[in-house]
Design an enzyme around this catalytic site. Sequence first.
Site, short mmCIF file in Angstrom:
data_model
loop_
_atom_site.label_atom_id
_atom_site.label_comp_id
_atom_site.label_asym_id
_atom_site.label_seq_id
_atom_site.Cartn_x
_atom_site.Cartn_y
_atom_site.Cartn_z
N HIS A 134 -12.68 -31.39 -15.95
CA HIS A 134 -12.56 -30.31 -14.89
C HIS A 134 -13.50 -29.17 -15.00
O HIS A 134 -13.58 -28.35 -14.14
CB HIS A 134 -11.25 -29.67 -14.77
CG HIS A 134 -10.47 -30.78 -13.95
ND1 HIS A 134 -10.17 -30.76 -12.69
CD2 HIS A 134 -9.54 -31.71 -14.64
CE1 HIS A 134 -9.24 -31.66 -12.33
NE2 HIS A 134 -8.88 -32.13 -13.53
N THR A 189 -11.72 -27.15 -4.32
CA THR A 189 -10.98 -27.71 -3.21
C THR A 189 -10.57 -26.80 -2.18
O THR A 189 -10.36 -27.34 -1.13
CB THR A 189 -9.55 -28.30 -3.82
OG1 THR A 189 -8.94 -27.35 -4.62
CG2 THR A 189 -9.93 -29.70 -4.57
N LYS A 227 -17.02 -17.34 -9.84
CA LYS A 227 -16.92 -17.50 -8.45
C LYS A 227 -17.33 -16.54 -7.61
O LYS A 227 -17.33 -16.46 -6.41
CB LYS A 227 -15.08 -17.57 -8.34
CG LYS A 227 -14.67 -18.85 -8.85
CD LYS A 227 -13.17 -18.89 -8.68
CE LYS A 227 -12.44 -20.19 -9.17
NZ LYS A 227 -12.59 -21.41 -8.44
N LYS A 245 -10.18 -27.61 2.32
CA LYS A 245 -9.11 -27.04 3.10
C LYS A 245 -9.81 -26.37 4.02
O LYS A 245 -9.13 -26.59 5.41
CB LYS A 245 -7.89 -26.38 2.49
CG LYS A 245 -7.58 -26.92 1.09
CD LYS A 245 -6.78 -25.97 0.32
CE LYS A 245 -6.46 -26.44 -1.05
NZ LYS A 245 -6.13 -25.46 -1.96
N LYS A 255 -9.14 -17.71 -4.01
CA LYS A 255 -9.17 -18.54 -5.27
C LYS A 255 -9.00 -17.76 -6.47
O LYS A 255 -8.88 -16.45 -6.22
CB LYS A 255 -10.44 -19.31 -5.26
CG LYS A 255 -11.77 -18.18 -5.07
CD LYS A 255 -13.06 -19.04 -5.12
CE LYS A 255 -13.38 -19.59 -3.90
NZ LYS A 255 -13.72 -20.85 -3.97
N ARG A 256 -8.94 -18.33 -7.53
CA ARG A 256 -8.77 -17.38 -8.87
C ARG A 256 -10.09 -16.32 -8.84
O ARG A 256 -11.04 -16.91 -8.38
CB ARG A 256 -8.69 -18.41 -10.12
CG ARG A 256 -7.30 -18.82 -10.24
CD ARG A 256 -6.30 -18.04 -10.46
NE ARG A 256 -6.36 -17.47 -11.71
CZ ARG A 256 -5.21 -17.78 -12.53
NH1 ARG A 256 -4.18 -18.31 -12.51
NH2 ARG A 256 -5.58 -17.20 -13.89
C1 PLP Z 1 -6.89 -24.96 -3.13
C2 PLP Z 1 -6.14 -23.85 -4.08
C3 PLP Z 1 -6.61 -23.28 -5.15
C4 PLP Z 1 -8.20 -24.01 -5.51
O1 PLP Z 1 -9.27 -23.12 -4.95
P1 PLP Z 1 -10.66 -23.05 -5.13
O2 PLP Z 1 -11.48 -22.42 -4.23
O3 PLP Z 1 -11.12 -24.48 -5.14
O4 PLP Z 1 -10.85 -22.68 -6.67
C5 PLP Z 1 -6.32 -22.45 -5.97
N1 PLP Z 1 -5.13 -22.09 -5.63
C6 PLP Z 1 -4.41 -22.38 -4.53
C7 PLP Z 1 -3.06 -21.89 -4.02
C8 PLP Z 1 -4.85 -23.31 -3.75
O5 PLP Z 1 -4.17 -23.87 -2.59
#
Ligand code: PLP
Length: 836
Positions: free
Chosen positions: A380, A679, A577, A683, A571-572
């Site tokens: 990952h 991911t 990022k 979305k 995101k985190r």
């Molecule tokens: C989809 C999702 C992530 C992943 O987000 P990235 O932008 O791909 O890092 C992290 N936390 C939650 C709650 C999510 O739904």
Amino acid sequence: MSSEKAAVQPQDFKSLSSPHLPEQYGCGPIQFKGSHDGLYERHLLFDNVIAPENAGNRERYEAVARSVRDVLSQRWQRTEQTYKRENPKRVYYLSMEFLIGRSLSNNLLNLQLDPLAKRVFDHDHLDELAILAEEPDAGLGNGGLGRLAACFLDSMATMQLPAMGYGLRYEYGIFKQTIVDGWQREQPDNWLRRPDPWEVARPQEAVEIKLGCSFEVRGGNLRVAVGMPSRLVGIPYDRPIVGYGGMTINTLRLWAAATPEGFDFQTFGAGEFVSALAQRLTAETVTRVLYPDDSTSMGQGLRFVQEYFLVACSLADLVRRFRSNNSDWYSLPDKVAIQLNDTHPSTAVAELMRVLLDEADLSWDDAWNLTRACLAYTNHTLLPEALEKWPLRWFELMLPRHLEIILEIDRRFREEILARFPDDQGMVERASLIEHGGEHLVRMAHLAIVGSHSTNGVAEIHSRLLRETTVKDLAEIFPRRFNNKTNGVTPRRWLLMSNPELSGCVSDAIGQGWVTDLGELERLKPLVDDSGFVDQVREAKRMAKHRFAAWLKSSAGTVVDPNAIFDSQVKRIHEYKRQLLNALRIVALYNRIRENPGLEMEPRTFFFSGKAAPAYIVAKLIIKFINNIAGTIDADPQVRGRLKVVFLPDYCVSVAERLIPASDVSNQISTAGYEASGTSNMKFMMNGALTIGTRDGATIEMAEAAGEENFFLFGLTADEVAGSRGWYSPYWHYDNEPETRAVLDLVLSGHFCRHEPAVVDALRNILLTSGDVFRHLADLTSYLEADQRLRSLYADPRAWTRKALLNIASSGKFSSDRTIAEYAAEIWDARPCPIP
Ligand SMILES: *Cc1c(COP(=O)(O)O)cnc(C)c1O
């Protein structure tokens, strides 16, 4: 990878799951209420001993959830019976994290009971949203990796694969985040304080595992008593995973740690009573809390025990299941596929070897062939700080037999390398499972790669960089073992459930088929020139924005203008990022307005949400800086109303479900080469947001699918970032780019951090003095150019929505159904096992 026997093709999974009606569940017409034996009322009465009119929302939630579980339990049981009878090859997904979120609305939806539930809610004048909000988010994960595991479970059940998830039942999931004076505070997430209506404890299926030492946890530290072997018991807690249409209901099995049973109180003298109970506390510590670090490996002893505990319990369980149905050990790979979600469960290599050598009495070569044929590993991350390496000494103390096995694997592997690459001692050292020099370490990624038949990355670019950089030598030794499986997300939760406005609009146009075959969205493409339909899509976005704004106002008191562009990055929080780059962009726009108050600029609301690992000081500082910008803008009459920054506390699945459908713009701006896949980018795309982003992770493939002209790509490529190592200097950009300089000057003047010089110093250090490792300044100018293009497009609403629609229509590839079909066909060789 066994590509030559890939009998099943991804397309074979299409339209396997046509929805069933609830009446076909074999339990007669479903009644939540209406007569005295309505399930809902019965649960209120018999579980909580309360009359419906006196019930609070929490009791109502429990009663509805229990009613839904009643409805699914027969089907759940029948699923397991069918697997027992048919004895198909089963898929086991081992993951330290499952970021599940809430289950009630998702289960209602996948069982297609949502219209019925709605009628019950309406009939009783119940506040559906308030009741659904009573369910705590199951936050057994940090971010993308854990959420991927949850999306995969949904897809595997929907595609009728005989699959099972294995994880840990953490008493405390990811911490709750609050913001105090702009700073992150962490609160424990005691999600199991109240009974969880979804889980079923199965103590009768408990397993016992052995450790080479005893240990206790004191003040967060693991203390080891050498040479005193001990035992732990894993108690399974099962959760139903409802496939869409309710045909297959798979299981997520989470392990809770306990001491071996038999507090046989008679054998304890009064003196031993207390120490026996104390020992019990120690054992339960193992699954007490999820480690809240994303993208780093902190190397704590308790984490090491957690990982082994997951592996040992899960393998014992699946081997027992295999043995009850099969007599021949050699058929193990025909019946079992085990996917390791990252290196966290990679001691599975040694554990399966141990079982096959010591319990099945097989020869080394046979055990080794079976182990590799069963196991597959998903990588990952390329970040070196995230690659797990455990001290050899810990294996020696806790898992001595496993260490023996690992050293023997390593010895044979070194011989094999030398035979194939004579005289290349460097290659041997680099590829070895053991890192010498200083404390000896076991390289868990190497163990996983050598001990499995497949290693996959999670987006094309990531899989390439993995092969070319991170584990270059192993890729050279095992070229056929490496492959790519681009991530996906489940369209059930991320579109059908979370965005009723857009889903309705899409289904009206092309029917419901997209729910289980997201490629169907392609059929929207001819409609981009249908202005009536484009207007409907725009109206759906408008409604989702209003719904979100109303929720934000009622839940947090924050007022946002739905007419503004909703621009999100959720995101985190991590330097790679680059939330900080987003902040600099906002400062630049702020500067422009202040310098030229007459400037035409669409009103814009910037949303941030995300947690920082508690020990990650810089990430916490970035949160503080964003909140300071938000406060400064709110206090500035010249800019207020034109720009707004909102930091939503406590990012979790439920927050994502609300914000993503309402967003116009998705920021995916990682330093190229650092984001394995992402991911949330997918979305947002499904929900009709336009992406402004770098050429990184799966964003590259998304732009390819939609056409780059429908994306706002900018910035250095991964190769350019790598190529600039050694000579890159942020000062060049500061000296030569007037706007970059103005932005930095304003930030470093303390304008946003009036009495907080420490924050300013830290920002100067990150962005200039320490060399701007993540290339913020290198990409700021092109980010602002892309932003300009984006704003010009927004001025033409129909052209904007047309592009949004093209994005939606091109998002089919990013369904986790597609991803799972590829895993099933190319790694697992697993087929659907429909439930009659
Ligand atoms: C989809 C999702 C992530 C992943 O987000 P990235 O932008 O791909 O890092 C992290 N936390 C939650 C709650 C999510 O739904």
